[in-house]
Design an enzyme around this catalytic site. Sequence first.
Site, PDB file in Angstrom:
ATOM      1  N   HIS A 161       0.805  -1.222  -0.004  1.00 51.82           N
ATOM      2  CA  HIS A 161       0.094   0.027   0.039  1.00 51.82           C
ATOM      3  C   HIS A 161       0.784   1.534   0.109  1.00 51.82           C
ATOM      4  CE1 HIS A 161       0.699  -0.434   4.266  1.00 51.82           C
ATOM      5  NE2 HIS A 161       0.525   0.567   4.634  1.00 51.82           N
TER       6      HIS A 161
ATOM      7  N   HIS B  33       1.269   3.909   2.059  1.00 50.37           N
ATOM      8  CA  HIS B  33       1.665   4.748   3.114  1.00 50.37           C
ATOM      9  C   HIS B  33       3.476   4.764   3.079  1.00 50.37           C
ATOM     10  CE1 HIS B  33      -1.912   4.144   5.757  1.00 50.37           C
ATOM     11  NE2 HIS B  33      -2.216   5.153   5.054  1.00 50.37           N
TER      12      HIS B  33
ATOM     13  N   ASP C 148       5.674   4.448   4.903  1.00 54.25           N
ATOM     14  CA  ASP C 148       6.580   3.692   5.655  1.00 54.25           C
ATOM     15  C   ASP C 148       6.471   2.067   4.779  1.00 54.25           C
ATOM     16  OD1 ASP C 148       3.986   3.066   6.336  1.00 54.25           O
ATOM     17  OD2 ASP C 148       4.640   2.243   8.429  1.00 54.25           O
ATOM     18  N   HIS C 149       5.821   2.021   3.796  1.00 48.34           N
ATOM     19  CA  HIS C 149       6.005   1.049   2.974  1.00 48.34           C
ATOM     20  C   HIS C 149       6.273   1.373   1.396  1.00 48.34           C
ATOM     21  CE1 HIS C 149       3.819  -1.776   5.901  1.00 48.34           C
ATOM     22  NE2 HIS C 149       3.728  -0.877   6.431  1.00 48.34           N
TER      23      HIS C 149
ATOM     24  N   HIS D 282      -7.432  -2.168   5.304  1.00 50.08           N
ATOM     25  CA  HIS D 282      -6.421  -1.038   6.179  1.00 50.08           C
ATOM     26  C   HIS D 282      -6.875   0.116   6.175  1.00 50.08           C
ATOM     27  CE1 HIS D 282      -2.673   0.288   7.650  1.00 50.08           C
ATOM     28  NE2 HIS D 282      -2.316   0.817   6.550  1.00 50.08           N
TER      29      HIS D 282
END
Length: 269
Positions: free
Chosen positions: A64, A66, A68-69, A145
């Site tokens: 996804h 975000h 942090d990914h 999510h």
Amino acid sequence: MADDALRITVLGSATPYPRPGNPCSGYLVEGGGARVWVDAGSGSLGELQRHTGLGELDAVWISHLHADHSADLLTAYYGLRHADIRRDAPLPLYGPPGIADRIAGFLTNGPLRSPVEEAFAVEELHDGHEARVGALTLRSRSVEHGGLPAFALRVEDPEGRRIAYSGDCEPCPALTELARDCELFVCEADGDLPGHHSAPQAGRSAAEAGAGRLVVTHVGPGTAPAQAVEEAAGTFGDEVAYAAPGRVFAVTRRSRTPGRTTPSPASSR
Ligand SMILES: [Zn+2]
């Protein structure tokens, strides 16, 4: 470790921002002669290069969008377009709908849109998406999510060995189905938050799926890794490992029967 093992190396598991020695979510999955960078959290591109380079990767898979990914896709673009990386073709990139425009939205500095497609061969994911990367089969399911497009992943090698990865999500039937009977399940345990798993929930999801082994990752700042491991083991009913950066988890054998299996012991760098 057997050379033909299906394995996952933890590049980083920190959330929601990188720490010294621990980038945000990123993993290297290797097997069947293929190398796949799974999630590109901040700092994971640097760690990736301890094992392989952007020139040697066969694909990138993003759960996804975000930061942090996915944030290191931005610097990977610069590497692929403007540095010493040489590839015959753009790097295959599997990710949520709109991923190319999201990357371009950050990168574009002038009147012309940055040519994301010259660095990445983008293929958008959908529920049930399957891709072949070398001899590996990548299957993605849409998961819960916070309502944004988010996916979990199962990687299967030609021997039938499977590793499942939750991405970020709360417990949901699609995740359980995807992780069904996998030899190794890497599940997030961010905490008791909407759109995420707590550690006990990670153990329950793994038990429901009949996973052979559970690794908890993406443990939120409110929980110590050792506590998350203990809590997840309590509901899983078996030993649980923590996705410390640099750890390698290998599956050398296919489980003969559904349920508990005996993947090879984890080794550390
Ligand atoms: Zn996350």
